[in-house]
Design a protein around this motif. Structure first.
Motif: not given
Length: 79
Positions: A48-56, A58-77
C-alpha cells in the motif's frame, strides 16, 4: 574501531567495499531489519502507499511526503 552509531557493522563494511558511499551504507545498515535474510517480502507493487511511505521513512528518502505510490516505488528501488 567499530562505529557505535552503526547497527550492523558487518553489513556496513561490506557495502563500503562494493562502492556504496558512507552515508548510503550507514542508512542501509541502520534500518530496523538490517542484515536479515530477505526474500519473504511481497513486491513493492503489492504494498500500500502507506507501507511504501513507512519504508521510505525508514530508509531516509527525502521528499517522500510529496511522492505518489509510483514515485515511492521508484525511489525505494533506486535508493
Amino acid at each position: 574501531m567499530p562505529d557505535a552509531r552503526i547497527k550492523n557493522e558487518k553489513q556496513y563494511q561490506a557495502l563500503l567495499e562494493i562502492g556504496y558511499s558512507k552515508e548510503k551504507a550507514a542508512r542501509i545498515a541502520n534500518t530496523p531489519d538490517a542484515g536479515e535474510k530477505g526474500g519473504r517480502a511481497k513486491p513493492y507493487d503489492e504494498w500500500t502507499k502507506a507501507e511504501l511511505y513507512q519504508q521510505a521513512k525508514r530508509v531516509g528518502i527525502p521528499g517522500r511526503s510529496y511522492m505518489s505510490k509510483k514515485n515511492l516505488i521508484h525511489s525505494l528501488r533506486t535508493n
